[in-house]
Design an enzyme around this catalytic site. Structure first.
Site, mmCIF file in Angstrom:
data_model
loop_
_atom_site.group_PDB
_atom_site.id
_atom_site.type_symbol
_atom_site.label_atom_id
_atom_site.label_comp_id
_atom_site.label_asym_id
_atom_site.label_seq_id
_atom_site.Cartn_x
_atom_site.Cartn_y
_atom_site.Cartn_z
ATOM 1 N N LYS A 112 -14.474 6.286 -16.029
ATOM 2 C CA LYS A 112 -15.341 5.206 -15.549
ATOM 3 C C LYS A 112 -14.549 4.414 -14.505
ATOM 4 O O LYS A 112 -14.057 3.305 -14.739
ATOM 5 C CB LYS A 112 -15.815 4.325 -16.715
ATOM 6 C CG LYS A 112 -17.087 3.575 -16.363
ATOM 7 C CD LYS A 112 -17.814 3.092 -17.589
ATOM 8 C CE LYS A 112 -18.977 2.179 -17.264
ATOM 9 N NZ LYS A 112 -20.055 2.782 -16.496
ATOM 10 N N HIS A 118 0.324 5.366 -1.933
ATOM 11 C CA HIS A 118 -0.641 6.078 -2.772
ATOM 12 C C HIS A 118 -0.233 6.354 -4.227
ATOM 13 O O HIS A 118 -1.092 6.288 -5.103
ATOM 14 C CB HIS A 118 -1.019 7.410 -2.109
ATOM 15 C CG HIS A 118 -1.979 7.251 -0.975
ATOM 16 N ND1 HIS A 118 -1.629 6.650 0.215
ATOM 17 C CD2 HIS A 118 -3.279 7.606 -0.852
ATOM 18 C CE1 HIS A 118 -2.671 6.649 1.025
ATOM 19 N NE2 HIS A 118 -3.691 7.222 0.410
ATOM 20 N N ARG A 157 0.816 -1.210 0.000
ATOM 21 C CA ARG A 157 0.000 0.000 0.000
ATOM 22 C C ARG A 157 0.850 1.261 0.000
ATOM 23 O O ARG A 157 1.643 1.474 0.927
ATOM 24 C CB ARG A 157 -0.942 -0.006 1.210
ATOM 25 C CG ARG A 157 -1.929 1.141 1.211
ATOM 26 C CD ARG A 157 -2.901 1.043 2.381
ATOM 27 N NE ARG A 157 -3.866 2.132 2.351
ATOM 28 C CZ ARG A 157 -3.616 3.363 2.814
ATOM 29 N NH1 ARG A 157 -2.443 3.653 3.355
ATOM 30 N NH2 ARG A 157 -4.543 4.308 2.735
HETATM 31 N N1 PDD Z 1 -23.379 2.869 -15.613
HETATM 32 N N2 PDD Z 1 -23.312 7.919 -15.955
HETATM 33 C C1 PDD Z 1 -22.851 7.107 -14.996
HETATM 34 C C2 PDD Z 1 -22.349 7.708 -13.725
HETATM 35 C C3 PDD Z 1 -22.837 5.710 -15.187
HETATM 36 O O1 PDD Z 1 -22.363 4.897 -14.234
HETATM 37 C C4 PDD Z 1 -23.350 5.181 -16.418
HETATM 38 C C5 PDD Z 1 -23.363 3.706 -16.702
HETATM 39 C C6 PDD Z 1 -23.819 6.071 -17.386
HETATM 40 C C7 PDD Z 1 -24.338 5.607 -18.717
HETATM 41 O O2 PDD Z 1 -23.291 5.099 -19.531
HETATM 42 P P1 PDD Z 1 -23.576 4.011 -20.670
HETATM 43 O O3 PDD Z 1 -24.604 4.568 -21.564
HETATM 44 O O4 PDD Z 1 -22.250 3.833 -21.332
HETATM 45 O O5 PDD Z 1 -24.043 2.742 -19.956
HETATM 46 C C8 PDD Z 1 -23.781 7.424 -17.121
HETATM 47 C C9 PDD Z 1 -23.154 1.443 -15.801
HETATM 48 C C10 PDD Z 1 -24.189 0.777 -16.632
HETATM 49 C C11 PDD Z 1 -22.921 0.795 -14.451
HETATM 50 O O6 PDD Z 1 -22.184 1.396 -13.684
HETATM 51 O O7 PDD Z 1 -23.396 -0.315 -14.217
#
Ligand code: PDD
Length: 300
Positions: free
Chosen positions: A164, A119, A117
């Site tokens: 993401k 950061h 661990r």
């Molecule tokens: N979620 N905004 C956020 C914060 C999200 O987590 C998602 C998707 C979207 C829509 O993105 P997309 O059209 O690419 O699915 C927008 C996914 C499905 C999840 O976390 O399970």
């Protein structure tokens, strides 16, 4: 986790660091930075009857997320496709005809890897690569016919919502607000401006025009961003991305959510008040029909 919940894990196939194994047998180190720091990214790709939907766009976003985290992409586009399709094939074989006719969801997660661990973004680690498959649960007929309920909340997440990332505690808190209120989703505002929902993008319809928040660092650019724009253009529906105030959201004729699993879904009740006339609207109907056509047109 209790022994009984471990035993309840499904015997479905997954991919972990180059090996195909059963989900219940897949194990990673407690020092994995995904576990310790949430230091990783993910993707959720829908597949209709085994055919991956908008796969290149999902993989392009995966690449963008990895670049932000300075993690090298461990697989090529062809390899990602191969792993995803093999998992779907194995899953369908295991689950039988019901799964074969149904739709699947591929979940991909990459973390920086395993290290003591510390950061900083430690370079040179071997990323942990995990892919699993499940049956995709689409919204019910009732949700499509009546629309769904949402609540609003302040967007208290961080300022890198465009990644993401698997650091999802903000999304978990946000989603729980709607669960506690008996609603499907939480629509969030940064100050006076619409950002997105806990795990979906949000679209506003006024006078026949579709508007969404800009693709900046405050929202995740859903793969449906590009698709909705394409579908609007094809249907002659005005489309724009811009800052949208809270007052505009509350005065919308129609509101819609989009995500991999929701596709496009009408919101008919917001904080207990009807949206427009309280019924799914004509723009939603057109976009939903166009979405079904895009699914039909899948060739690989
Ligand atoms: N979620 N905004 C956020 C914060 C999200 O987590 C998602 C998707 C979207 C829509 O993105 P997309 O059209 O690419 O699915 C927008 C996914 C499905 C999840 O976390 O399970």
């Amino acid at each position: 986790m209790t022994t009984s919940s471990v035993n309840a894990l499904p015997d479905t196939p997954c991919y972990l660091n180059g090996e195909y194994t059963a989900l219940k047998d897949a194990k990673i180190s407690v020092l994995d930075r995904g576990f310790i720091f949430g230091d990783g990214i993910y993707e959720v790709v829908p597949a209709y009857a085994g055919k991956l939907f908008r796969f290149e766009q999902h993989m392009a976003r995966l690449e963008r997320s990895l670049t932000e985290l300075r993690i090298p992409n461990p697989l090529t586009l062809a390899e990602w496709r191969q792993v995803s399709l093999k998992l779907i094939a194995d899953y369908v074989e295991k689950m039988g005809a019901a799964a074969a006719n149904g739709n699947q969801l591929i979940y991909i997660q990459i973390s920086r890897g395993v290290a003591m661990r510390d950061h900083p973004m430690l370079p040179g680690l071997s990323p942990t690569v995990f892919v699993m498959v499940n049956t995709m649960k689409l919204p019910s007929e009732q949700q499509r016919e009546q629309g769904v309920t949402c609540v609003t909340a302040d967007d208290f997440r961080w300022e890198k919502a465009h990644i993401k990332s698997t650091s999802l505690l903000g999304a978990v808190f946000s989603r729980q607000i709607s669960v506690d209120a008996g609603a499907l989703e939480t629509i969030m505002f940064r100050g006076d401006y619409l950002s997105e929902a806990s795990s979906s993008n949000v679209w506003v319809v006024k006078d026949g025009k579709v508007s969404g928040p800009p693709k900046d660092k405050l929202v995740l650019e859903g793969i449906r961003y590009g698709l909705i724009e394409e579908m609007c253009r094809a249907a002659g529906i005005d489309f724009e991305l811009r800052r949208i105030s809270r007052a505009e959201v509350l005065a919308a004729d129609e509101l819609m959510l989009s995500s991999a699993t929701k596709e496009v879904l009408p919101v008919t009740l917001l904080d207990g008040q009807p949206v427009g006339n309280g019924k799914p609207g004509p723009v939603y109907a057109k976009l939903y029909a166009a979405y079904q056509q895009a699914k039909q047109a899948l060739s690989s």
